[in-house]
Design a protein around this motif. Sequence first.
Motif, short mmCIF file in Angstrom:
data_model
loop_
_atom_site.label_atom_id
_atom_site.label_comp_id
_atom_site.label_asym_id
_atom_site.label_seq_id
_atom_site.Cartn_x
_atom_site.Cartn_y
_atom_site.Cartn_z
N ALA A 70 64.74 18.14 51.48
CA ALA A 70 64.53 19.57 51.17
C ALA A 70 65.07 20.48 52.28
O ALA A 70 65.77 21.47 51.98
CB ALA A 70 63.04 19.83 50.94
N VAL A 71 64.77 20.14 53.53
CA VAL A 71 65.22 21.02 54.63
C VAL A 71 66.75 21.05 54.71
O VAL A 71 67.36 22.14 54.73
CB VAL A 71 64.58 20.60 55.97
N PRO A 72 67.41 19.87 54.74
CA PRO A 72 68.89 19.92 54.78
C PRO A 72 69.48 20.66 53.57
O PRO A 72 70.44 21.40 53.71
CB PRO A 72 69.30 18.44 54.76
N PHE A 73 68.87 20.49 52.39
CA PHE A 73 69.38 21.18 51.20
C PHE A 73 69.25 22.69 51.37
O PHE A 73 70.20 23.44 51.09
CB PHE A 73 68.60 20.72 49.95
N ALA A 74 68.08 23.12 51.87
CA ALA A 74 67.87 24.56 52.08
C ALA A 74 68.92 25.10 53.06
O ALA A 74 69.55 26.13 52.82
CB ALA A 74 66.45 24.82 52.58
N ARG A 75 69.11 24.37 54.16
CA ARG A 75 70.09 24.81 55.17
C ARG A 75 71.48 24.92 54.57
O ARG A 75 72.18 25.91 54.77
CB ARG A 75 70.13 23.82 56.33
N ARG A 76 71.87 23.89 53.83
CA ARG A 76 73.22 23.88 53.24
C ARG A 76 73.44 25.07 52.32
O ARG A 76 74.54 25.54 52.13
CB ARG A 76 73.43 22.61 52.40
N ASN A 77 72.34 25.55 51.72
CA ASN A 77 72.46 26.61 50.72
C ASN A 77 72.03 27.98 51.22
O ASN A 77 71.80 28.90 50.42
CB ASN A 77 71.67 26.22 49.47
N GLY A 78 71.87 28.09 52.55
CA GLY A 78 71.56 29.40 53.13
C GLY A 78 70.16 29.88 52.80
O GLY A 78 69.91 31.10 52.78
N LEU A 79 69.25 28.96 52.51
CA LEU A 79 67.86 29.34 52.22
C LEU A 79 66.99 29.03 53.43
O LEU A 79 67.29 28.11 54.19
CB LEU A 79 67.33 28.57 51.00
N ARG A 80 65.90 29.80 53.59
CA ARG A 80 64.98 29.51 54.69
C ARG A 80 63.82 28.69 54.14
O ARG A 80 63.23 29.08 53.13
CB ARG A 80 64.42 30.81 55.29
N LEU A 81 63.51 27.58 54.80
CA LEU A 81 62.33 26.79 54.45
C LEU A 81 61.51 26.68 55.74
O LEU A 81 61.89 25.99 56.68
CB LEU A 81 62.75 25.42 53.91
N ILE A 82 60.43 27.44 55.77
CA ILE A 82 59.67 27.59 57.01
C ILE A 82 58.35 26.82 56.89
O ILE A 82 57.68 26.87 55.86
CB ILE A 82 59.38 29.09 57.26
N GLU A 83 58.01 26.11 57.96
CA GLU A 83 56.77 25.35 57.96
C GLU A 83 55.74 26.05 58.82
O GLU A 83 56.02 26.42 59.95
CB GLU A 83 57.06 23.96 58.53
N LEU A 84 54.56 26.24 58.27
CA LEU A 84 53.48 26.86 59.05
C LEU A 84 52.30 25.90 59.13
O LEU A 84 52.07 25.10 58.22
CB LEU A 84 53.02 28.16 58.39
N HIS A 85 51.54 26.00 60.23
CA HIS A 85 50.34 25.18 60.41
C HIS A 85 49.15 26.10 60.68
O HIS A 85 49.32 27.22 61.14
CB HIS A 85 50.50 24.28 61.65
N ARG A 86 47.98 25.58 60.47
CA ARG A 86 46.79 26.32 60.87
C ARG A 86 46.61 26.13 62.39
O ARG A 86 46.65 25.00 62.88
CB ARG A 86 45.57 25.78 60.14
N THR A 87 46.46 27.23 63.08
CA THR A 87 46.29 27.11 64.53
C THR A 87 44.94 27.68 64.95
O THR A 87 44.40 28.58 64.31
CB THR A 87 47.39 27.87 65.31
#
Length: 283
Positions: A70-87
């Motif tokens: 998913a991440v490489p696909f998003a990068r290749r297609n100029g999309l942002r895939l951001i991961e967030l955690h509870r802190t």
Amino acid sequence: MHDIAPPPDGVRLWPPGEPPTTFSFGGGWQSTAALVLASRGELPIDTFVFANVGDDSENPATLAYLREHAVPFARRNGLRLIELHRTRRDGSVETLYGRLMREGSRSIPIPVRMSNGAPGTRSCTADFKIRVIGRGLKLQGAGPENPATVAIGITVDEIHRANSRRGDPHERLVYPLLDLGLRRSDCPRIITSAGLPVPPRSACWFCPFRSVPAWQDTRRNDPELFERACRLEATLNQRRRLLGRDPVWLTRFNAPLRQVVPTDDPLPLEEGDGSCDGGWCFT
Ligand code: SF4
């Protein structure tokens, strides 16, 4: 996993005054199909947010898919895939499994099943997904005057899961896959048409909303993880015994996981995953 980091403090992804628009990425079929549709301009969203409830809590196969596909696909297609955690306040990451296993904890944040099979109240989705994404969007300027648009990956066959929660004032929930008339069964075709493999079931590996076939899959293909789930169930019940409370279970059959998950054929009359309402998990 930190290869899809949130923007550093103070860095705005959207120009000032422009309401943030994002897709709540669950890591499953619907979210991945949405990523493919966005790559083709068929979904007007370029930012996807994955609220990771914990590297020790998410289905390990989902995390692997995310990293490898998913991440490489998003990068290749100029999309942002951001991961967030509870802190926590001190900045450290809190995971759902960590909270479940915390010594002396009296409440159970996940929807464990009572003796009648009904799920108990849960705080996991609100604490580890909804609030985490909400906080990220507020940091990006969302507010009652400038509400963010959050797309949820519910498909028409699961329409009952939509609109079960009113959005907070800082966000507006939309269901673009419903607007496109997509069914969950359409997702594999969309995903594979982009050259991606079909992702595994997303959800926490210990989620009491998982179906028996899903548990059976785990028992067969990842016996170590299945044993971990059995141990988790036993730990929760050991604690409850000390508090004089009834046992609770990870399935709706009022018995330990090891007894109710067959090693051969699935139980009859078992419906699929996704009793979880709201669409923040299992998408
Ligand atoms: S997948 Fe299940 S256990 Fe995990 S956050 Fe969602 S409802 Fe809670």
